[in-house]
Design a protein around this motif. Structure first.
Motif, short mmCIF file in Angstrom:
data_model
loop_
_atom_site.label_atom_id
_atom_site.label_comp_id
_atom_site.label_asym_id
_atom_site.label_seq_id
_atom_site.Cartn_x
_atom_site.Cartn_y
_atom_site.Cartn_z
N PRO A 1 -0.39 -10.17 3.08
CA PRO A 1 1.01 -10.40 2.68
C PRO A 1 1.98 -10.19 3.84
N GLN B 1 -0.19 -4.53 -4.04
CA GLN B 1 0.09 -4.55 -2.60
C GLN B 1 1.60 -4.41 -2.35
N ALA C 1 2.63 -0.89 -2.84
CA ALA C 1 1.64 0.08 -2.36
C ALA C 1 2.30 1.36 -1.88
N TRP C 2 3.39 1.23 -1.15
CA TRP C 2 4.06 2.44 -0.64
C TRP C 2 4.68 3.22 -1.79
N ARG D 1 12.83 1.93 4.45
CA ARG D 1 12.47 2.92 3.45
C ARG D 1 10.94 3.02 3.28
N ALA D 2 10.30 1.86 3.27
CA ALA D 2 8.88 1.78 2.87
C ALA D 2 8.00 1.23 3.98
N ASP D 3 6.71 1.53 3.90
CA ASP D 3 5.71 0.83 4.70
C ASP D 3 5.48 -0.56 4.13
N ARG E 1 2.88 6.61 -2.42
CA ARG E 1 3.58 7.73 -1.82
C ARG E 1 4.63 8.37 -2.72
N VAL F 1 5.11 -9.41 3.13
CA VAL F 1 6.15 -8.55 2.55
C VAL F 1 6.44 -7.40 3.52
N HIS G 1 19.98 3.36 -0.98
CA HIS G 1 19.38 2.52 0.08
C HIS G 1 20.34 1.43 0.53
N ARG H 1 -1.40 -16.18 4.05
CA ARG H 1 -1.30 -15.28 2.90
C ARG H 1 -2.56 -14.51 2.55
N TYR I 1 14.90 4.27 -4.45
CA TYR I 1 15.80 3.55 -3.53
C TYR I 1 17.27 3.95 -3.71
N PRO J 1 3.22 -3.68 2.99
CA PRO J 1 1.89 -3.68 2.38
C PRO J 1 0.73 -3.71 3.38
N TRP K 1 4.41 -12.34 -4.49
CA TRP K 1 4.92 -13.39 -3.59
C TRP K 1 4.54 -14.78 -4.06
N CYS L 1 10.00 -7.55 -3.24
CA CYS L 1 8.89 -8.37 -3.72
C CYS L 1 8.13 -7.70 -4.85
N ARG M 1 -3.52 2.20 6.04
CA ARG M 1 -3.56 3.63 5.69
C ARG M 1 -4.59 3.88 4.58
N ASN M 2 -4.57 3.01 3.57
CA ASN M 2 -5.49 3.20 2.45
C ASN M 2 -6.95 3.02 2.86
N THR N 1 -8.53 -5.67 3.62
CA THR N 1 -8.44 -6.55 2.46
C THR N 1 -9.42 -6.20 1.35
N GLY N 2 -10.36 -5.28 1.63
CA GLY N 2 -11.39 -5.01 0.64
C GLY N 2 -12.30 -6.21 0.41
N PRO O 1 -10.50 -8.79 -5.10
CA PRO O 1 -10.15 -10.03 -4.42
C PRO O 1 -10.82 -11.25 -5.04
N MET P 1 0.28 -0.18 4.57
CA MET P 1 -0.36 0.63 3.53
C MET P 1 -1.84 0.26 3.39
#
Lengths: 412, 412
Positions: free
Chosen positions: B176, A283, A286-287, B85-87, A291, B178, A82, B173, A79, B89, A185, A182, B95-96, B208-209, A312, B92
């Motif tokens: 997330p 989570q 994750a990015w 800056r980021a994706d 990445r 975030v 940023h 929740r 960052y 969660p 959360w 975060c 994507r994952n 969510t898996g 989970p 992601m």
């Protein structure tokens, strides 16, 4: 240290101008921060606002909290540079109360464990604690009368204890975490550092528009339950002594003091805190982790490497334990007004390679209850050791008043 | 519409390549989006990933959700060109799971009431609903098989009803928030749009898996409580007819169906939803409202102007009502498996100046319970009308299975 209440009084009396108060903070930063390293950056041209209860109050903001006028770098290479678009709500709450955001304070990378170069103002060869390293150190060194930090495990209370400043980790969500990077959360909580408990209370009252948080002139002697958190292991001698000394001082000042064992479900919540924290961190980051794996701070990356594969179902079970423990803890407060416990195993460890151990803090973060650090003694090397006063969820005013009672008792 | 489950099956069978599925979505966007206006921007060079349960699935992301590869403009001039800056969660997580983020979908400004220019695919002179306007319209028009939205009042379920697509607002929740622009942290919930209930379930399970979210081959007939939400006023004839038709179809398919009155505390929670939302919105948008007042979207600015001066005490009282109502609602589920209620007063209103009324949605957002929209009928003008299936907090699998049961019954 600079007392927020004292500045407010002097401004009110005309003995100090708001701009004069800000200039004093700037001068203290100029003199001290080359050694301490509490600030990532600050605004040398900062000026006071014209009005508001916090006019003339210079505030340092932990660098995981978004600011529109300063970059927000999360203590992390990923960052660098940023620049958020907006101020986080807690920053706007300070501005709307008249405060001056004087700069951004150091944070361990992503508010995890990778340390900053910040030094403990009481002993420069020791850590100030973390993750809110700069905010605790900036207040302790007398650079600013107020600073914001955040806590997921023990990132407000632990550095406050190590640096000998008062601090509150308020009830979960008394302050919004919007615009704050975060980690988890369910756990992340914004907190305040100031010189004494009454200063912290005035800052929080002004930010939230809740005057009931200000510590009253007369504090009724509280019923105190002392909690040793045996499930978290034994403290060092200085930690144990701090707790004993605070309990004894409170009792001598008229409080009723008894030792309390926590219900088993509460100890179980202490054990599953990392399950919640790590599952959510995978989570939240994750990015960054997916990445930018190589650029991740090594201690946090290692923690995430080790906690991969949390399911989970494990998480749901941990969340259920936390919910049951919150009910069990609420029942404990039928018998006492507040709890008194350790803020840290002992004084700040030597060296800057570790920010110390949050094992006595993390349970209370998961419980969402308000926690206030009070300095209880000065150990070898000039290093302070604090204790934590805890009230039920939502009873932040009670936590602050009882903490002021203990603070007064210790100074008597 | 494009069924996610159908694409998965065809890819599995080798009848469709993942890249072919993405190319179909791109072609549908090219053909349709000039008229519908569901996308803010999309990636014409988007390609499939090699693996994951959602490979070949093109997903549209509501433009208040942070993406590292696309600007995120919040539907608001203040954030024009804003590049996170980021994706987030949730991005992601997609994507994952192998999905392809194909673009950003339109959102009312800051997910409030100021409408977008997006058209309802079923009737271009009608609103698609909001605030997740583009996500609902993109799925309804067959441009993508999956899209993400968010709900604070009724911003997922209402546009799903108006556009005739399935959608879930999961338990608070489960996903997330975030990296999602905050309106109200107690309410904001990320949701999914897809062609049918089973498609929504597969998307959520993959993100969510949590494989238990996939709708089973055989669904036990549920005990259904029909809730008319009289405290929110009477629906239009098409809304009432949709609810009656869904209840009757479910009963004919073997469900036990009865009408249920809500406890008074739950109706009271419906009334105080705006107190929670507005008090938090004043903090969430403090920077935008305080520093960019003239550039604020006019309907949201007007709402904030009108709700100034909400006190912490009013807010605390509202939060306490919500907590009591959640307990009262949980007890209702002793008697039934799910609730069935209105998704909207009726079909999508004419014109693009309003996104419609969330009065039948907001209670359930505050309760944090999973809500699934099922299309129940087609009203005049070719406009669909949906109903909502609701399960207890955390029972998202039950909500999805019961919604699939109702969906099957309506199609029988």
């Amino acid at each position: 240290m600079i007392s927020l209440a004292d500045i407010q009084q002097r401004i009110e009396q005309g003995a100090l101008s708001p701009d004069g108060a800000i200039a004093q903070a700037l001068e203290a930063i100029r003199v001290q921060d080359g050694t301490i390293g509490a600030f990532v950056r600050h605004d040398q041209r900062a000026r006071a606002q014209d009005s508001g209860p916090l006019r003339g109050i210079a505030v340092g903001i932990k660098d995981i909290i978004d600011t529109a006028d300063f970059p927000t770098e999360m203590g992390a290479a990923i960052y660098r540079g940023h620049q958020p678009r907006a101020d986080a709500p807690v920053v706007m709450a300070l501005r709307n109360a008249g405060a001056t955001i004087i700069g951004k304070t150091t944070t361990t990378a992503f508010a995890a464990n990778d340390p900053t170069a910040t030094r403990n103002p009481h002993n420069h060869s020791h850590t100030p604690g973390g993750s809110s390293s700069g905010s605790a150190a900036a207040v302790a060194a007398g650079m600013v009368p107020l600073a914001l930090g955040t806590q997921t495990g023990g990132s407000v209370i632990r550095p406050a204890s190590f640096c000998g400043v008062a601090a509150i980790k308020p009830s979960y969500r008394l302050l919004p975490t919007v615009g704050v990077k975060c980690f988890s959360w369910t756990l992340d909580t914004v907190g305040l550092f100031a010189s004494g408990v009454r200063d912290v209370a005035r800052g929080l009252a002004a930010m939230t528009g809740r005057p009931a948080l200000v510590v009253p002139a007369h504090i009724a002697a509280p019923r105190i339950g002392v909690v040793t958190q045996d499930f978290a292991g034994a403290p060092e001698p200085s930690g144990a002594e701090a707790l004993q000394r605070a309990a004894r001082a409170a009792e001598q000042a008229g409080a009723s003091v008894r030792t309390l064992a926590m219900p088993e479900m509460v100890a179980e919540a202490w054990r599953i805190h990392p399950v919640v924290q790590d599952f959510e961190a995978h989570q939240s980051f994750a990015w960054e982790y997916g990445r930018n794996h190589d650029a991740m701070p090594p201690l946090l990356r290692g923690r995430l490497d080790q906690s991969r594969g949390g399911t989970p179902l494990d998480y749901d079970a941990a969340i259920a334990v936390a919910a049951r423990a919150r009910l069990a803890l609420a029942a404990v407060f039928d018998e006492v007004d507040v709890l008194l416990t350790l803020s840290a195993p002992g004084a700040a460890p030597e060296g800057l390679s570790s920010t110390g151990d949050p094992r006595y803090n993390r349970l209370w973060t998961l419980m969402g209850v308000p926690c206030v650090n009070v300095t209880a003694l000065t150990a070898a090397g000039g290093l302070p050791v604090g204790v934590t006063v805890i009230a039920p969820f939502g009873a932040d005013a009670r936590a602050l008043a009882a903490a002021a009672f203990v603070e007064d008792a210790l100074r008597a």
